[in-house]
Structures are given as structure tokens and as C-alpha cells.
Write a protein that holds these residues in place. Structure first.
Motif, PDB file in Angstrom:
ATOM      1  N   GLY A   1      16.035   5.495   4.089  1.00  0.00           N
ATOM      2  CA  GLY A   1      16.587   6.836   3.953  1.00  0.00           C
ATOM      3  C   GLY A   1      16.100   7.585   2.722  1.00  0.00           C
ATOM      4  N   ILE A   2      14.982   7.150   2.141  1.00  0.00           N
ATOM      5  CA  ILE A   2      14.412   7.819   0.975  1.00  0.00           C
ATOM      6  C   ILE A   2      13.193   8.597   1.427  1.00  0.00           C
ATOM      7  CG2 ILE A   2      13.406   7.478  -1.310  1.00  0.00           C
ATOM      8  CD1 ILE A   2      14.873   4.778  -1.413  1.00  0.00           C
ATOM      9  N   LYS A   3      13.118   9.860   1.028  1.00  0.00           N
ATOM     10  CA  LYS A   3      11.974  10.683   1.420  1.00  0.00           C
ATOM     11  C   LYS A   3      10.893  10.571   0.352  1.00  0.00           C
ATOM     12  CE  LYS A   3      14.465  14.095   4.117  1.00  0.00           C
ATOM     13  NZ  LYS A   3      14.783  15.504   4.276  1.00  0.00           N
ATOM     14  N   LEU A   4       9.729  10.067   0.743  1.00  0.00           N
ATOM     15  CA  LEU A   4       8.583   9.933  -0.152  1.00  0.00           C
ATOM     16  C   LEU A   4       7.336  10.422   0.553  1.00  0.00           C
ATOM     17  CD1 LEU A   4       8.851   6.368  -1.756  1.00  0.00           C
ATOM     18  CD2 LEU A   4       9.301   8.522  -2.836  1.00  0.00           C
TER      19      LEU A   4
ATOM     20  N   SER B   1       0.856  -1.190   0.000  1.00  0.00           N
ATOM     21  CA  SER B   1       0.000   0.000   0.000  1.00  0.00           C
ATOM     22  C   SER B   1       0.892   1.240   0.000  1.00  0.00           C
ATOM     23  CB  SER B   1      -0.895   0.001   1.241  1.00  0.00           C
ATOM     24  OG  SER B   1      -0.128   0.297   2.389  1.00  0.00           O
ATOM     25  N   PRO B   2       0.352   2.394  -0.409  1.00  0.00           N
ATOM     26  CA  PRO B   2       1.167   3.617  -0.418  1.00  0.00           C
ATOM     27  C   PRO B   2       1.774   3.947   0.944  1.00  0.00           C
ATOM     28  CG  PRO B   2      -0.815   3.970  -1.693  1.00  0.00           C
ATOM     29  CD  PRO B   2      -0.959   2.623  -1.044  1.00  0.00           C
ATOM     30  N   GLN B   3       1.023   3.733   2.019  1.00  0.00           N
ATOM     31  CA  GLN B   3       1.549   4.018   3.357  1.00  0.00           C
ATOM     32  C   GLN B   3       2.720   3.083   3.681  1.00  0.00           C
ATOM     33  OE1 GLN B   3      -1.706   3.618   2.644  1.00  0.00           O
ATOM     34  NE2 GLN B   3      -2.481   5.681   2.974  1.00  0.00           N
ATOM     35  N   GLU B   4       2.603   1.819   3.295  1.00  0.00           N
ATOM     36  CA  GLU B   4       3.690   0.867   3.547  1.00  0.00           C
ATOM     37  C   GLU B   4       4.929   1.220   2.731  1.00  0.00           C
ATOM     38  OE1 GLU B   4       1.200  -3.217   4.563  1.00  0.00           O
ATOM     39  OE2 GLU B   4       1.504  -2.648   2.468  1.00  0.00           O
ATOM     40  N   ILE B   5       4.713   1.685   1.502  1.00  0.00           N
ATOM     41  CA  ILE B   5       5.847   2.084   0.660  1.00  0.00           C
ATOM     42  C   ILE B   5       6.577   3.262   1.289  1.00  0.00           C
ATOM     43  CG2 ILE B   5       6.472   3.113  -1.564  1.00  0.00           C
ATOM     44  CD1 ILE B   5       4.307   1.380  -2.836  1.00  0.00           C
ATOM     45  N   VAL B   6       5.818   4.242   1.785  1.00  0.00           N
ATOM     46  CA  VAL B   6       6.433   5.418   2.416  1.00  0.00           C
ATOM     47  C   VAL B   6       7.233   5.000   3.646  1.00  0.00           C
ATOM     48  CG1 VAL B   6       5.939   7.576   3.621  1.00  0.00           C
ATOM     49  CG2 VAL B   6       4.751   7.049   1.503  1.00  0.00           C
ATOM     50  N   ALA B   7       6.677   4.092   4.450  1.00  0.00           N
ATOM     51  CA  ALA B   7       7.383   3.626   5.652  1.00  0.00           C
ATOM     52  C   ALA B   7       8.664   2.875   5.285  1.00  0.00           C
ATOM     53  CB  ALA B   7       6.456   2.732   6.473  1.00  0.00           C
ATOM     54  N   LYS B   8       8.578   2.020   4.269  1.00  0.00           N
ATOM     55  CA  LYS B   8       9.750   1.254   3.835  1.00  0.00           C
ATOM     56  C   LYS B   8      10.816   2.191   3.260  1.00  0.00           C
ATOM     57  CE  LYS B   8      11.004  -2.774   1.081  1.00  0.00           C
ATOM     58  NZ  LYS B   8      10.520  -3.830   0.182  1.00  0.00           N
ATOM     59  N   ALA B   9      10.386   3.205   2.521  1.00  0.00           N
ATOM     60  CA  ALA B   9      11.330   4.171   1.953  1.00  0.00           C
ATOM     61  C   ALA B   9      12.027   4.950   3.062  1.00  0.00           C
ATOM     62  CB  ALA B   9      10.604   5.128   1.009  1.00  0.00           C
TER      63      ALA B   9
END
Length: 196
Positions: free
Chosen positions: A116-119, A104-112
Motif C-alpha cells: 500500500g505504499i506508492k513509489l 531491483s528498483p522494479q521489485e521494490i516498487v512492486a513490493k511497496a
């Protein structure tokens, strides 16, 4: 034979050599400025330089500090480039989102964030929307290429289908009798032109 008398200022063979007078090490104005903390005010650097016997212009202080800052920034940038080259190839943010399409988009943001990736969640939606539009355009282009005019096996083209649909619409609008009358008149005209 007695030793010759010593002359003034010359060492005698039995006397130790006199050490040359020590001179104060000279330092350049720029080197003196670099030794001072960058937090020290310009007026303080000038006063401290005067105490050390140096005449320092305020402009020189600004020049030296600016050059040192630029050199430090270039070194830092070069070091970051070296570390990036030594690690695995850098993945773009969009590629990161595409690689994790099952999340999910929220999971992608957390994984990023963990990597160390800002999303932002909005960014994930934008990438997915752009990919969806690209797939849709690709499918539409594929449909256009498959619906080409009649092939050699006698299949009807979309152009013929459109003409038939137009003819049916005209027949429905004018009435079947009138449409047949118009078609018969056109057939006679074509035969006259062809000489049949």
C-alpha cells in the motif's frame, strides 16, 4: 353522603384523567437541515422547511453543511491517526527503499505497491543516489582527517609532500643547475638571518 357535584373541567374521582393535548415536536432549523440528504438542493430544503413550518435561510444551509463536512473530516482524520498509532511504527518511503537494497528498483516498487505504499522507480534511484553521495562524502571526510600534518613519529605530512612536488616541478622547469643555484642562495640567506 353523596359525592360532590363535578365542576366543569375538573376530573371527578371516578373519571379517568384526560390526556394533555399532544403538541408537535419542535425541531431546530439546523437539526432539520442535517436530516436532509446533502445531495438535496438548497431551494428544495427551504421548500421542505416551509412545509414543516420552518423559515430557513440559504446561508444557514451552507453553514450547517460545511460544519458537518468539517466534523466528518476531522473524525475520519482522528480515526486514521488512531489506527496508525495502534499498528507498528510507520516506515518512511526512503527507509523502505533502504531496507530492500538487495532488490531491483522494479521489485521494490512492486513490493511497496503490495504493502500500500506508492513509489516510482525514479524515486528508488533518487534515494540510492543520495545514499551513494552521502557515503562518498563520508569517505572523503575520513581521508582528510587521516592525512593530517606530521605526527610525533616523524611521518611526513601531505604539506611536505606537496612542497617537494612543487620543488621537483620547478627543477624540471628551470633546469637542475639553476634550481640548485637558487636553493644555495636561499640557504645562504637563511644562515645569515639565523647567524649560523
Amino acid at each position: 353522603m353523596p359525592a360532590p357535584p363535578a365542576r366543569a373541567g375538573l376530573p371527578t374521582p371516578n373519571m379517568p384523567k384526560a390526556k394533555p393535548p399532544q403538541t408537535k415536536a419542535t425541531i431546530s432549523n439546523s437539526a432539520f437541515i442535517r436530516q436532509q440528504p446533502t445531495t438535496m438542493a438548497t431551494a428544495e430544503v427551504i421548500e421542505k422547511g416551509k412545509a414543516a413550518g420552518l423559515t430557513i435561510r440559504p446561508g444557514l444551509i451552507y453553514e450547517v453543511r460545511r460544519a458537518a463536512k468539517a466534523k466528518k473530516g476531522a473524525t475520519k482524520k482522528k480515526a486514521s491517526v488512531v489506527t496508525k498509532k495502534s499498528t507498528t511504527p510507520v516506515q518512511s518511503k526512503a527507509d523502505f527503499v533502504r531496507a530492500n537494497r538487495n532488490l531491483s528498483p522494479q521489485e521494490i516498487v512492486a513490493k511497496a505497491k503490495a504493502q500500500g505504499i506508492k513509489l516510482a522507480v525514479d524515486y528508488v534511484y533518487n534515494v540510492r543516489g543520495a545514499d551513494k553521495a552521502a557515503r562518498k562524502n563520508k569517505r572523503a571526510a575520513a581521508k582528510v582527517t587521516t592525512s593530517t600534518p606530521a605526527s610525533s613519529n616523524g611521518a611526513r605530512s601531505s604539506v611536505n609532500t606537496n612542497a617537494e612536488n612543487l620543488l621537483k616541478a620547478i627543477g624540471a622547469e628551470l633546469g637542475l643547475g639553476k634550481a640548485i643555484e637558487i636553493l644555495s642562495g636561499e640557504r645562504a640567506r637563511v644562515r645569515a638571518v639565523l647567524g649560523a
